[in-house]
Design a protein around this motif. Structure first.
Motif, PDB file in Angstrom:
ATOM      1  N   ILE A   1       0.669  13.915 180.205  1.00  0.00           N
ATOM      2  CA  ILE A   1       1.554  14.002 181.375  1.00  0.00           C
ATOM      3  C   ILE A   1       1.259  12.857 182.343  1.00  0.00           C
ATOM      4  CG2 ILE A   1       2.073  15.387 183.428  1.00  0.00           C
ATOM      5  CD1 ILE A   1       1.699  17.882 181.646  1.00  0.00           C
ATOM      6  N   ARG A   2      -0.032  12.578 182.554  1.00  0.00           N
ATOM      7  CA  ARG A   2      -0.406  11.493 183.455  1.00  0.00           C
ATOM      8  C   ARG A   2       0.087  10.147 182.926  1.00  0.00           C
ATOM      9  NH1 ARG A   2      -6.528  11.077 184.795  1.00  0.00           N
ATOM     10  NH2 ARG A   2      -6.012  12.902 186.021  1.00  0.00           N
TER      11      ARG A   2
ATOM     12  N   GLU B   1       3.921   5.660 183.310  1.00  0.00           N
ATOM     13  CA  GLU B   1       4.940   4.805 182.700  1.00  0.00           C
ATOM     14  C   GLU B   1       6.252   4.886 183.458  1.00  0.00           C
ATOM     15  OE1 GLU B   1       5.151   6.046 178.650  1.00  0.00           O
ATOM     16  OE2 GLU B   1       3.272   5.022 178.100  1.00  0.00           O
ATOM     17  N   ASP B   2       6.620   6.085 183.898  1.00  0.00           N
ATOM     18  CA  ASP B   2       7.851   6.253 184.665  1.00  0.00           C
ATOM     19  C   ASP B   2       7.761   5.531 186.002  1.00  0.00           C
ATOM     20  OD1 ASP B   2       8.938   7.753 182.652  1.00  0.00           O
ATOM     21  OD2 ASP B   2       8.552   9.692 183.628  1.00  0.00           O
ATOM     22  N   ASN B   3       6.615   5.577 186.646  1.00  0.00           N
ATOM     23  CA  ASN B   3       6.445   4.901 187.934  1.00  0.00           C
ATOM     24  C   ASN B   3       6.431   3.389 187.762  1.00  0.00           C
ATOM     25  OD1 ASN B   3       6.417   7.184 189.460  1.00  0.00           O
ATOM     26  ND2 ASN B   3       4.192   7.298 189.624  1.00  0.00           N
ATOM     27  N   ASN B   4       5.854   2.900 186.706  1.00  0.00           N
ATOM     28  CA  ASN B   4       5.802   1.454 186.475  1.00  0.00           C
ATOM     29  C   ASN B   4       7.167   0.890 186.135  1.00  0.00           C
ATOM     30  OD1 ASN B   4       3.074   1.322 186.979  1.00  0.00           O
ATOM     31  ND2 ASN B   4       2.495   1.526 184.832  1.00  0.00           N
TER      32      ASN B   4
ATOM     33  N   GLN C   1       9.540   0.672 189.409  1.00  0.00           N
ATOM     34  CA  GLN C   1       9.226  -0.297 190.442  1.00  0.00           C
ATOM     35  C   GLN C   1       9.847  -1.649 190.091  1.00  0.00           C
ATOM     36  OE1 GLN C   1       4.982  -0.409 190.680  1.00  0.00           O
ATOM     37  NE2 GLN C   1       4.826   1.571 191.697  1.00  0.00           N
ATOM     38  N   PRO C   2      10.476  -2.309 191.078  1.00  0.00           N
ATOM     39  CA  PRO C   2      11.036  -3.633 190.810  1.00  0.00           C
ATOM     40  C   PRO C   2       9.927  -4.658 190.627  1.00  0.00           C
ATOM     41  CG  PRO C   2      11.298  -3.068 193.126  1.00  0.00           C
ATOM     42  CD  PRO C   2      10.724  -1.854 192.437  1.00  0.00           C
ATOM     43  N   SER C   3      10.135  -5.565 189.713  1.00  0.00           N
ATOM     44  CA  SER C   3       9.126  -6.610 189.477  1.00  0.00           C
ATOM     45  C   SER C   3       9.292  -7.715 190.510  1.00  0.00           C
ATOM     46  CB  SER C   3       9.271  -7.179 188.077  1.00  0.00           C
ATOM     47  OG  SER C   3      10.571  -7.683 187.906  1.00  0.00           O
TER      48      SER C   3
END
Length: 74
Positions: free
Chosen positions: A59-60, A65-68, A71-73
């Motif tokens: 889950i972590r 992965e979802d948070n990364n 986020q805009p690069s």
């Protein structure tokens, strides 16, 4: 996964040591049923703990992965 393996192995070694120390012996008054039930319950708890640790890591990892990706690069 390495920490999970270390934790599981440490708990199993502890269980074996405590089982040897607590062996009822040849005394008829000691309850073998209780002895083996406690060992079985402890093994079930160790397996449940391992399952929950693996699930938590999955889950972590998914959450990270979802948070990364959201986020805009720069």
């Amino acid at each position: 996964m390495k920490k999970i393996n270390i934790t599981s192995i440490a708990l199993l070694v502890y269980l074996v040591i405590m089982s040897v120390i607590g062996w009822p012996g040849n005394n008829q008054e000691n309850g073998y049923v209780e002895y083996f039930c406690v060992i079985g319950i402890t093994l079930a708890i160790i397996c449940l703990l391992r399952y929950l640790q693996i699930r938590r890591l999955k889950i972590r990892k998914k959450w990270n992965e979802d948070n990364n990706t959201s986020q805009p690069s720069e």
